[in-house]
Design a protein around this motif. Sequence first.
Motif, PDB file in Angstrom:
ATOM      1  N   GLU A 156      -3.415   6.132 -31.028  1.00  0.00           N
ATOM      2  CA  GLU A 156      -4.428   6.974 -31.665  1.00  0.00           C
ATOM      3  C   GLU A 156      -5.842   6.485 -31.322  1.00  0.00           C
ATOM      4  OE1 GLU A 156      -5.760   8.512 -36.139  1.00  0.00           O
ATOM      5  OE2 GLU A 156      -4.005   7.202 -35.880  1.00  0.00           O
ATOM      6  N   GLU A 165      -6.656   7.417 -27.735  1.00  0.00           N
ATOM      7  CA  GLU A 165      -6.966   8.848 -27.605  1.00  0.00           C
ATOM      8  C   GLU A 165      -8.372   9.157 -28.094  1.00  0.00           C
ATOM      9  OE1 GLU A 165      -3.941  10.887 -29.759  1.00  0.00           O
ATOM     10  OE2 GLU A 165      -2.342  10.418 -28.307  1.00  0.00           O
ATOM     11  N   ARG A 166      -8.743   8.563 -29.215  1.00  0.00           N
ATOM     12  CA  ARG A 166     -10.084   8.783 -29.757  1.00  0.00           C
ATOM     13  C   ARG A 166     -11.150   8.202 -28.826  1.00  0.00           C
ATOM     14  NH1 ARG A 166      -9.871   7.625 -36.293  1.00  0.00           N
ATOM     15  NH2 ARG A 166      -8.411   9.295 -36.827  1.00  0.00           N
ATOM     16  N   GLU A 167     -10.876   7.036 -28.278  1.00  0.00           N
ATOM     17  CA  GLU A 167     -11.818   6.412 -27.344  1.00  0.00           C
ATOM     18  C   GLU A 167     -11.968   7.271 -26.096  1.00  0.00           C
ATOM     19  OE1 GLU A 167     -14.519   3.540 -26.095  1.00  0.00           O
ATOM     20  OE2 GLU A 167     -13.545   3.811 -28.046  1.00  0.00           O
ATOM     21  N   ILE A 207     -15.673   7.774 -34.394  1.00  0.00           N
ATOM     22  CA  ILE A 207     -14.700   7.898 -33.318  1.00  0.00           C
ATOM     23  C   ILE A 207     -14.526   6.571 -32.599  1.00  0.00           C
ATOM     24  CG2 ILE A 207     -14.294   8.970 -31.064  1.00  0.00           C
ATOM     25  CD1 ILE A 207     -15.598  11.478 -32.171  1.00  0.00           C
ATOM     26  N   LYS A 208     -15.693   5.896 -32.398  1.00  0.00           N
ATOM     27  CA  LYS A 208     -15.670   4.660 -31.625  1.00  0.00           C
ATOM     28  C   LYS A 208     -15.158   3.470 -32.439  1.00  0.00           C
ATOM     29  CE  LYS A 208     -18.519   2.083 -28.392  1.00  0.00           C
ATOM     30  NZ  LYS A 208     -19.836   1.943 -27.781  1.00  0.00           N
ATOM     31  N   PRO A 238     -10.954   3.428 -35.651  1.00  0.00           N
ATOM     32  CA  PRO A 238      -9.572   2.986 -35.514  1.00  0.00           C
ATOM     33  C   PRO A 238      -9.359   1.520 -35.843  1.00  0.00           C
ATOM     34  CG  PRO A 238     -10.215   4.330 -33.650  1.00  0.00           C
ATOM     35  CD  PRO A 238     -11.433   4.081 -34.450  1.00  0.00           C
ATOM     36  N   GLU A 261     -11.546  10.551 -25.914  1.00  0.00           N
ATOM     37  CA  GLU A 261     -12.335  11.725 -26.290  1.00  0.00           C
ATOM     38  C   GLU A 261     -13.819  11.386 -26.366  1.00  0.00           C
ATOM     39  OE1 GLU A 261     -10.817  13.179 -29.953  1.00  0.00           O
ATOM     40  OE2 GLU A 261      -8.863  13.768 -29.135  1.00  0.00           O
ATOM     41  N   TYR A 262     -14.114  10.218 -26.935  1.00  0.00           N
ATOM     42  CA  TYR A 262     -15.509   9.779 -27.073  1.00  0.00           C
ATOM     43  C   TYR A 262     -16.151   9.597 -25.695  1.00  0.00           C
ATOM     44  CZ  TYR A 262     -19.465   6.738 -28.219  1.00  0.00           C
ATOM     45  OH  TYR A 262     -20.713   6.186 -28.329  1.00  0.00           O
TER      46      TYR A 262
END
Length: 395
Positions: free
Chosen positions: A112, A115-117, A77-78, A81, A119-120
């Motif tokens: 994207e 967003e992932r960062e 996740i981190k 990307p 969420e993490y």
Amino acid sequence: MTADKEKRRAISREAARRRRRVESDVFGDLSRLLPLHPSLRSHLDKPTVIRLTLSYIRMHTVLKGNAGIKVEASHAIKCGPAIEGAENKTDLEKRKQDGGQEEKEREALKREAEEREAEYREEEDREAEETSMYLKILEGFLMVVTTEGDMMYLSSNVNKYMGLTQTELMGHNIFDFTHPCDHEEIRNNLRLTAEEVWRGAKRDFVMRIKSALTHRGRSANLKSATWKVLHCQGRAKMCVPQSSASCLLLTCQPLPLSHTLLSTHTFTSQHNMDMRFTHCDPRVTVLLGYGPEELVGRSIYDLCHTQDIRSLTKNHLNLCWKSQSVSGQYRMLVKGGGYVWVESHSAVIPSVRPSKSRPGVHQPLCILCVTYVLSGVEQASLQLSLDQSVHRYLS
């Protein structure tokens, strides 16, 4: 000739400065990788950076062995990307596509990644909040220690109880901070067989450790540290599957516990050093059926279930050696028959000798116990002692 020597010295000094600069940069980069607050990183010396780095590597090995999937997922996740973006960028350059299309794809990848960062970070904040809540409930701190005694990890709230910070303790050996008389007992608890590691054997012991906290709750110098009694409970843990490396995961609660409060299911008692009653709370009559005067002069071992004598003896020895102890759960006999499950928190009260201000006061060394009744009467029809049989016959 002199000019050549001066030139060589100048070159040597410059080379030494360059080496020190590179070394400082390397240690600076290494300290920034440590999961610590920036204010702590700036005050770390080189030996501390090495010690903490080794501790975090070992701790990462433990976590990877027990939750490898979760760690890899978090890392993806981190870090995912950026890699994905690089691959897409390469493909775009190869295909020589239109600049506007390339910019749109970059923006999409950037969104994207953000967003992932997010969420993490949200998951990290939630886990940190849960950890903080657990530590408050525990009224103690967590410790992960290897079979050699190296403290791999301590929870951040250790400073609240010991006056020593997490960074001061991590990576050090536990024997450097514990009382010499407790080293043998600690070694026995750290000694784990393959079978014990496999089934997650339990450990329950009391030890004395250095504390830099003063009576007013302030932190003092370690040279003037006092001994604090810790009640340690935990299990053996395998660091990596299919490996002989193992450790102990312990919860450490300072004694006396702050939640040692009186309630309707609690009674206090005072004993000689051989555990004979010298005084008892009247509430014992409601809880166990004995009158306070009946217990005076009798030993607590007379009221203990036969199968629990060994654990009570261990608690008694800990009490005599370390001045404070928690018995763990054991069975105490009820006068009318059967038994109840109890737990006793005990402390040795120092003797008070007569003085000029209090000439008539003399209090010998004694033990004060607070006993919690944890259950109702079990197997009430069963007589487990002569006293219970006599009471049943007379009644």
